[in-house]
Design a protein around this motif. Structure first.
Motif, PDB file in Angstrom:
ATOM      1  N   ASP A  94       0.628  -1.239  -0.040  1.00 58.10           N
ATOM      2  CA  ASP A  94      -0.412   0.169  -0.364  1.00 58.10           C
ATOM      3  C   ASP A  94       0.714   1.258   0.495  1.00 58.10           C
ATOM      4  O   ASP A  94       0.557   2.136  -0.875  1.00 58.10           O
ATOM      5  CB  ASP A  94      -1.104   0.267   0.988  1.00 58.10           C
ATOM      6  N   ASN A  95       2.277   1.410   0.902  1.00 56.82           N
ATOM      7  CA  ASN A  95       3.266   2.257   0.895  1.00 56.82           C
ATOM      8  C   ASN A  95       3.706   2.673  -0.631  1.00 56.82           C
ATOM      9  O   ASN A  95       3.975   3.714  -1.284  1.00 56.82           O
ATOM     10  CB  ASN A  95       4.171   1.927   1.752  1.00 56.82           C
ATOM     11  N   ILE A 113      12.105   4.482  -4.598  1.00 62.05           N
ATOM     12  CA  ILE A 113      10.938   4.624  -3.773  1.00 62.05           C
ATOM     13  C   ILE A 113      10.776   2.935  -2.779  1.00 62.05           C
ATOM     14  O   ILE A 113      10.142   2.829  -2.187  1.00 62.05           O
ATOM     15  CB  ILE A 113       9.723   4.506  -5.088  1.00 62.05           C
ATOM     16  N   GLU A 114      11.939   2.311  -4.029  1.00 63.71           N
ATOM     17  CA  GLU A 114      11.741   0.312  -3.380  1.00 63.71           C
ATOM     18  C   GLU A 114      12.360   0.578  -1.987  1.00 63.71           C
ATOM     19  O   GLU A 114      11.976  -0.034  -0.842  1.00 63.71           O
ATOM     20  CB  GLU A 114      11.914   0.005  -4.162  1.00 63.71           C
ATOM     21  N   ALA A 115      13.195   1.662  -2.029  1.00 60.38           N
ATOM     22  CA  ALA A 115      14.439   1.515  -1.225  1.00 60.38           C
ATOM     23  C   ALA A 115      13.769   2.101  -0.186  1.00 60.38           C
ATOM     24  O   ALA A 115      13.757   1.397   1.392  1.00 60.38           O
ATOM     25  CB  ALA A 115      15.508   1.845  -1.790  1.00 60.38           C
ATOM     26  N   TYR A 116      12.895   3.140  -0.602  1.00 62.33           N
ATOM     27  CA  TYR A 116      12.493   4.163   0.486  1.00 62.33           C
ATOM     28  C   TYR A 116      11.658   3.044   1.526  1.00 62.33           C
ATOM     29  O   TYR A 116      10.917   2.834   2.971  1.00 62.33           O
ATOM     30  CB  TYR A 116      11.955   5.149  -0.470  1.00 62.33           C
ATOM     31  N   GLY A 135       7.905   5.326   6.093  1.00 60.81           N
ATOM     32  CA  GLY A 135       6.804   5.697   5.936  1.00 60.81           C
ATOM     33  C   GLY A 135       5.400   5.021   6.611  1.00 60.81           C
ATOM     34  O   GLY A 135       4.667   5.842   6.584  1.00 60.81           O
ATOM     35  N   LEU A 136       5.991   3.979   7.350  1.00 58.19           N
ATOM     36  CA  LEU A 136       4.338   2.628   7.831  1.00 58.19           C
ATOM     37  C   LEU A 136       3.615   3.288   8.231  1.00 58.19           C
ATOM     38  O   LEU A 136       2.182   3.585   8.126  1.00 58.19           O
ATOM     39  CB  LEU A 136       4.782   1.130   7.947  1.00 58.19           C
ATOM     40  N   GLY A 171       2.558   7.931   3.639  1.00 60.74           N
ATOM     41  CA  GLY A 171       3.266   6.907   3.598  1.00 60.74           C
ATOM     42  C   GLY A 171       4.735   7.456   3.424  1.00 60.74           C
ATOM     43  O   GLY A 171       5.693   7.007   2.842  1.00 60.74           O
ATOM     44  N   PHE A 172       5.076   8.914   4.108  1.00 60.35           N
ATOM     45  CA  PHE A 172       6.912   9.143   3.996  1.00 60.35           C
ATOM     46  C   PHE A 172       7.039  10.156   5.620  1.00 60.35           C
ATOM     47  O   PHE A 172       5.698  10.853   5.630  1.00 60.35           O
ATOM     48  CB  PHE A 172       7.251   9.867   2.271  1.00 60.35           C
TER      49      PHE A 172
END
Lengths: 290, 290
Positions: A133-134, A185-188, A194-195, A200-201
């Protein structure tokens, strides 16, 4: 009554002096809101609200009222609970806030041609439910402009019924996301930062790497609009506010009185919600005070 | 060679991975710059520059080049000093920054009528020299819009003469001051927080109470434009950059070569200063690389 809520490094303004020795309560478990207040020298009691934050979003004609309504429920729930627990030691000020993120607040500034995508729909983002979802949220926000809206509500005692006053604002800031690579974005998302956050950030954390610029109050994006809060915080203890309608008044009298009395004051960006708990019946009374 | 400069919480991007195990040096004693890098998981060696920061401001046709030139001198001074001290352990990346504040960047948004004041002159503000100076700065900035400019410079080794490459940006953010009361400004100056900072205020501290909004990279206002730095930081170790002119070239050959070679690359907001140390003679060679 605790008097340590104002720290020594607080600016020695009239507003801060009025808070000294008062019982100030933050109705939020957010470490970010606590940290922002602490920067300015305010260290309130922390009493998280038990309000479930489940208002039906679709019932709000103006979506900016949604975080204000949630924050109002949080503040009133905590205020009433503390008064009931110890009527002789009622809080002097209860502060609550709720932050949401609205996607696609402005036409996209991305290099990606959105006309090639199936649709661009404005979404209201709270906390993501999972890493998937994030990722979906951040992909939707990427390269675009979102609006971060914090409903900020203060509740304080007054002598007339129902015994307390509610004041609120909705503070709005724009966040411009950079055209981030899928890899970033994937690494973040993988970092998990962000969860626990609306949208989400965390702009104040590693999520800052995703953001090109902010237009507005940065602290509001973090979760607490301090620049708007502090000039008004000192109103506690002044006891000069008029009640704009009563909870006990049957509709539409509370609404009418609020409108009539409200006319006599200069307008301000703060408004007073006298009857937010009737929101489920479609009545939300606002009146501007000077 | 230290390998602990990348902290475990850093996002696992290609750029960060390339910095792992490299000798990364921050040529600044600023705790704010160190803190921002730390948020993103980078913990460089701290080697403050001994450069005196006394470039003649009036010699800059474009005032935005002033913090870039100061930061370049800082970075080169530290790089050369470390290479000289231990040629076998040259830094892989030296980072330097210099931040200044330019007042009256936009027409005033204040409620105060400036036509009633004697003059509105754009000033370049560095650190205030005293509380009186700090008060004067904040009164000048009050109700208006200033521009915060950070010159950010990285120096890293290359195989061709002079042995290192210089890359730089000037990152610009606008800061909108609220119409603050004289009482609030006095209380802020009295706190002493702004004395060590360009413009005389800390947006990340109690000075945030003076600011209505930011338009740009918030971290840049604090003193380090992280969002622009990180996507480029990973270039270290790629060694694919072309040298755009040599320090040894007599003018105008370095300049001409830079222009000719520069044409072959796509433009970028980063530019390369090959000869900043000749600035006192009016020669500053920039060439865009892709």
């Amino acid at each position: 009554m605790p008097s340590s809520n104002v720290l020594p490094h607080a600016l020695q303004t009239l507003a801060i002096k009025k808070l000294t020795g008062k019982r100030v309560v933050l109705a939020s478990a957010s470490p970010r809101r606590k940290a922002i207040l602490s920067v300015f020298g305010l260290e309130p009691e922390i009493v998280p609200s038990t309000f479930e934050e489940d208002l039906p979003i679709s019932s709000f004609g103006n979506i900016h009222e949604y975080p204000v309504a949630t924050a109002t429920h949080k503040a009133v729930e905590v205020y009433e609970r503390l008064v009931e627990a110890d009527p002789d030691n009622a809080p002097d000020l209860v502060i609550a806030a709720d932050t949401v993120v609205l996607s696609h607040a402005l036409p996209s500034t991305s290099q990606t041609s959105y006309s090639m995508l199936p649709e661009v729909k404005q979404e209201l983002y709270e906390k993501p439910t999972s890493k998937e979802d994030n990722f979906r949220m951040l992909l939707d926000l990427n390269g675009g402009v979102c609006e971060v809206v914090t409903g900020l509500v203060v509740v304080y005692p007054i002598l007339t019924s129902p015994g307390y006053m509610i004041k609120s604002i909705d503070e709005r800031s724009l966040v411009y996301f950079a055209d981030n690579s899928r890899e970033l974005i994937e690494a973040y998302v993988e970092s998990g930062e962000g969860l626990a956050l609306a949208g989400g950030f965390a702009i104040q954390g590693r999520g800052g790497a995703l953001v090109r610029k902010v237009d507005g109050d940065y602290n509001n994006v973090v979760g607490f609009p301090a620049a708007s809060f502090f000039p008004t915080a000192g109103h506690v203890g002044r006891r000069r506010f008029r009640l704009l309608g009563h909870l006990e008044d049957p509709p539409p009298w509370g609404l009418l009185r609020a409108l009539l009395i409200g006319k006599r004051f200069n307008s301000s960006m703060w408004h007073t919600d006298t009857d937010v708990r009737k929101h489920s019946f479609g009545v939300l009374v606002h009146g501007d005070v000077g």
